[in-house]
Design a protein around this motif. Structure first.
Motif, PDB file in Angstrom:
ATOM      1  N   ASP A  31      58.865   2.779  25.987  1.00 52.01           N
ATOM      2  CA  ASP A  31      59.498   2.600  27.301  1.00 52.01           C
ATOM      3  C   ASP A  31      59.863   3.949  27.916  1.00 52.01           C
ATOM      4  OD1 ASP A  31      59.259  -0.153  27.035  1.00 52.01           O
ATOM      5  OD2 ASP A  31      61.373  -0.468  26.520  1.00 52.01           O
ATOM      6  N   ARG A  32      60.373   4.853  27.101  1.00 47.40           N
ATOM      7  CA  ARG A  32      60.749   6.176  27.609  1.00 47.40           C
ATOM      8  C   ARG A  32      59.516   6.950  28.077  1.00 47.40           C
ATOM      9  NH1 ARG A  32      64.523  10.815  24.737  1.00 47.40           N
ATOM     10  NH2 ARG A  32      64.435  12.274  26.483  1.00 47.40           N
ATOM     11  N   LEU A  33      58.456   6.897  27.290  1.00 47.94           N
ATOM     12  CA  LEU A  33      57.230   7.605  27.668  1.00 47.94           C
ATOM     13  C   LEU A  33      56.628   7.018  28.944  1.00 47.94           C
ATOM     14  CD1 LEU A  33      55.702   7.937  24.089  1.00 47.94           C
ATOM     15  CD2 LEU A  33      56.667   9.799  25.477  1.00 47.94           C
ATOM     16  N   LYS A  34      56.551   5.703  29.007  1.00 48.38           N
ATOM     17  CA  LYS A  34      56.024   5.041  30.213  1.00 48.38           C
ATOM     18  C   LYS A  34      56.903   5.338  31.415  1.00 48.38           C
ATOM     19  CE  LYS A  34      53.871   1.214  27.764  1.00 48.38           C
ATOM     20  NZ  LYS A  34      53.979  -0.210  27.394  1.00 48.38           N
ATOM     21  N   GLY A  35      58.224   5.325  31.197  1.00 49.59           N
ATOM     22  CA  GLY A  35      59.168   5.632  32.273  1.00 49.59           C
ATOM     23  C   GLY A  35      58.985   7.040  32.811  1.00 49.59           C
ATOM     24  N   GLY A  36      58.441   7.921  31.971  1.00 49.31           N
ATOM     25  CA  GLY A  36      58.156   9.287  32.390  1.00 49.31           C
ATOM     26  C   GLY A  36      56.768   9.430  33.006  1.00 49.31           C
ATOM     27  N   GLY A  37      56.102   8.313  33.236  1.00 48.99           N
ATOM     28  CA  GLY A  37      54.798   8.338  33.883  1.00 48.99           C
ATOM     29  C   GLY A  37      53.637   8.639  32.944  1.00 48.99           C
ATOM     30  N   LEU A  38      53.861   8.543  31.637  1.00 55.97           N
ATOM     31  CA  LEU A  38      52.799   8.857  30.675  1.00 55.97           C
ATOM     32  C   LEU A  38      52.056   7.588  30.258  1.00 55.97           C
ATOM     33  CD1 LEU A  38      54.865  11.347  28.517  1.00 55.97           C
ATOM     34  CD2 LEU A  38      53.130  11.901  30.222  1.00 55.97           C
ATOM     35  N   ARG A  39      50.753   7.719  30.141  1.00 56.75           N
ATOM     36  CA  ARG A  39      49.942   6.591  29.673  1.00 56.75           C
ATOM     37  C   ARG A  39      50.284   6.350  28.206  1.00 56.75           C
ATOM     38  NH1 ARG A  39      44.094   8.035  30.490  1.00 56.75           N
ATOM     39  NH2 ARG A  39      43.790   5.881  29.872  1.00 56.75           N
ATOM     40  N   THR A  40      50.809   5.166  27.921  1.00 56.35           N
ATOM     41  CA  THR A  40      51.339   4.865  26.595  1.00 56.35           C
ATOM     42  C   THR A  40      50.984   3.439  26.196  1.00 56.35           C
ATOM     43  OG1 THR A  40      53.224   6.312  27.074  1.00 56.35           O
ATOM     44  CG2 THR A  40      53.470   4.791  25.229  1.00 56.35           C
ATOM     45  N   GLU A  41      50.639   3.272  24.937  1.00 55.39           N
ATOM     46  CA  GLU A  41      50.435   1.942  24.364  1.00 55.39           C
ATOM     47  C   GLU A  41      51.182   1.871  23.046  1.00 55.39           C
ATOM     48  OE1 GLU A  41      49.008  -0.838  25.444  1.00 55.39           O
ATOM     49  OE2 GLU A  41      48.353   0.117  27.304  1.00 55.39           O
ATOM     50  N   VAL A  42      51.855   0.750  22.808  1.00 61.93           N
ATOM     51  CA  VAL A  42      52.460   0.473  21.518  1.00 61.93           C
ATOM     52  C   VAL A  42      51.548  -0.530  20.822  1.00 61.93           C
ATOM     53  CG1 VAL A  42      54.452  -0.474  20.287  1.00 61.93           C
ATOM     54  CG2 VAL A  42      54.800   0.933  22.342  1.00 61.93           C
ATOM     55  N   LEU A  43      50.958  -0.114  19.710  1.00 66.21           N
ATOM     56  CA  LEU A  43      50.056  -0.981  18.944  1.00 66.21           C
ATOM     57  C   LEU A  43      50.842  -1.615  17.803  1.00 66.21           C
ATOM     58  CD1 LEU A  43      46.871   1.279  18.682  1.00 66.21           C
ATOM     59  CD2 LEU A  43      47.322  -0.585  20.297  1.00 66.21           C
ATOM     60  N   ASP A  44      51.493  -2.719  18.090  1.00 71.13           N
ATOM     61  CA  ASP A  44      52.330  -3.391  17.110  1.00 71.13           C
ATOM     62  C   ASP A  44      51.485  -3.935  15.960  1.00 71.13           C
ATOM     63  OD1 ASP A  44      53.608  -6.297  16.308  1.00 71.13           O
ATOM     64  OD2 ASP A  44      55.123  -4.738  16.577  1.00 71.13           O
ATOM     65  N   GLY A  45      51.879  -3.611  14.733  1.00 69.77           N
ATOM     66  CA  GLY A  45      51.127  -4.023  13.556  1.00 69.77           C
ATOM     67  C   GLY A  45      50.955  -5.525  13.441  1.00 69.77           C
ATOM     68  N   ASP A  46      51.986  -6.302  13.813  1.00 72.38           N
ATOM     69  CA  ASP A  46      51.887  -7.762  13.736  1.00 72.38           C
ATOM     70  C   ASP A  46      50.867  -8.297  14.736  1.00 72.38           C
ATOM     71  OD1 ASP A  46      53.779  -7.923  11.704  1.00 72.38           O
ATOM     72  OD2 ASP A  46      55.452  -8.165  13.112  1.00 72.38           O
ATOM     73  N   GLU A  47      50.863  -7.752  15.943  1.00 70.12           N
ATOM     74  CA  GLU A  47      49.893  -8.199  16.952  1.00 70.12           C
ATOM     75  C   GLU A  47      48.472  -7.838  16.542  1.00 70.12           C
ATOM     76  OE1 GLU A  47      50.989  -6.722  20.801  1.00 70.12           O
ATOM     77  OE2 GLU A  47      52.975  -7.648  20.689  1.00 70.12           O
ATOM     78  N   ILE A  48      48.288  -6.629  16.028  1.00 68.38           N
ATOM     79  CA  ILE A  48      46.962  -6.201  15.572  1.00 68.38           C
ATOM     80  C   ILE A  48      46.471  -7.126  14.461  1.00 68.38           C
ATOM     81  CG2 ILE A  48      45.674  -4.363  14.401  1.00 68.38           C
ATOM     82  CD1 ILE A  48      46.256  -3.591  17.248  1.00 68.38           C
ATOM     83  N   ARG A  49      47.357  -7.450  13.532  1.00 68.24           N
ATOM     84  CA  ARG A  49      46.966  -8.308  12.415  1.00 68.24           C
ATOM     85  C   ARG A  49      46.559  -9.692  12.918  1.00 68.24           C
ATOM     86  NH1 ARG A  49      46.551  -8.746   7.147  1.00 68.24           N
ATOM     87  NH2 ARG A  49      47.294  -6.811   6.289  1.00 68.24           N
ATOM     88  N   ARG A  50      47.239 -10.203  13.928  1.00 64.24           N
ATOM     89  CA  ARG A  50      46.925 -11.522  14.483  1.00 64.24           C
ATOM     90  C   ARG A  50      45.578 -11.546  15.181  1.00 64.24           C
ATOM     91  NH1 ARG A  50      52.069 -12.115  15.886  1.00 64.24           N
ATOM     92  NH2 ARG A  50      51.816 -11.396  18.007  1.00 64.24           N
ATOM     93  N   PHE A  51      45.192 -10.466  15.811  1.00 57.93           N
ATOM     94  CA  PHE A  51      43.988 -10.485  16.635  1.00 57.93           C
ATOM     95  C   PHE A  51      42.856  -9.649  16.045  1.00 57.93           C
ATOM     96  CE2 PHE A  51      47.563 -11.361  19.481  1.00 57.93           C
ATOM     97  CZ  PHE A  51      47.197 -12.628  19.902  1.00 57.93           C
TER      98      PHE A  51
END
Length: 183
Positions: A31-51
């Protein structure tokens, strides 16, 4: 810095036991990085495992495959100017080393953060009820309890979340990114 001016991405890899605080820290940082205008993705381990890793179990080989897949996705994002924040258990040193080496081979910055929360604290937090299920005999192979977790030997940063708030932990990671010239 604007998103259009930023050309370099990086992987920020948060490893630690279940309920250590990895995802909470990653989301605050993201959130802080995105709020600073930076292209950011959070790759959550649980979501990755599901998909992306659906169908994989929790054997050593499957865990290794899962970590390497996440590492590849993160590295590709980072190569394309995205700050990729990756909160995953990643219990085995060899898997984490493979991800780091791939990043190094491709000239992509990689920051390893050990969210070094003691298992007793994680068990008290028990965000997903895993420790309770393991104690009740309903779950086996819980990392750090009856399955191994190999702590990083030389991480870029160690966070002791039992001694600081999630915001303070996220701020410490952000400060390291600033120090390394990544933000």
């Amino acid at each position: 810095m604007t998103t259009t001016a930023r050309a370099q991405g990086a992987t920020i890899w948060l490893t630690g036991l279940p309920s250590a605080g990895k995802t909470t820290i990653a989301r605050l940082l993201g959130d802080r990085l995105k709020g600073g205008g930076l292209r950011t993705e959070v790759l959550d381990g649980d979501e990755i495992r599901r998909f992306l890793s659906a169908g994989l179990g929790f054997s050593k080989e499957d865990r290794d495959t899962n970590v390497r897949r996440i590492g590849l996705v993160s590295e590709v994002l980072a190569r394309n100017g995205v700050l990729s924040v990756v909160p995953v258990i990643a219990p085995y040193a060899v898997s984490r080393a493979a991800v780091r080496e791939r990043h190094q081979r491709n000239g992509v910055p990689y920051i390893e953060v050990h969210v070094a929360t003691p298992v007793e604290v994680c068990s008290e937090r028990d965000v997903k009820g895993l420790y309770a299920r393991q104690a009740a005999g309903e779950l086996s192979g819980l990392t750090g309890v009856d399955d191994p977790y190999e702590p990083p030997v030389d991480p870029d940063l160690v966070l002791r979340t039992q001694e600081q708030t999630p915001r303070q932990s996220a701020d410490a990671v952000y400060a390291l990114l600033v120090e390394r010239g990544l933000v």
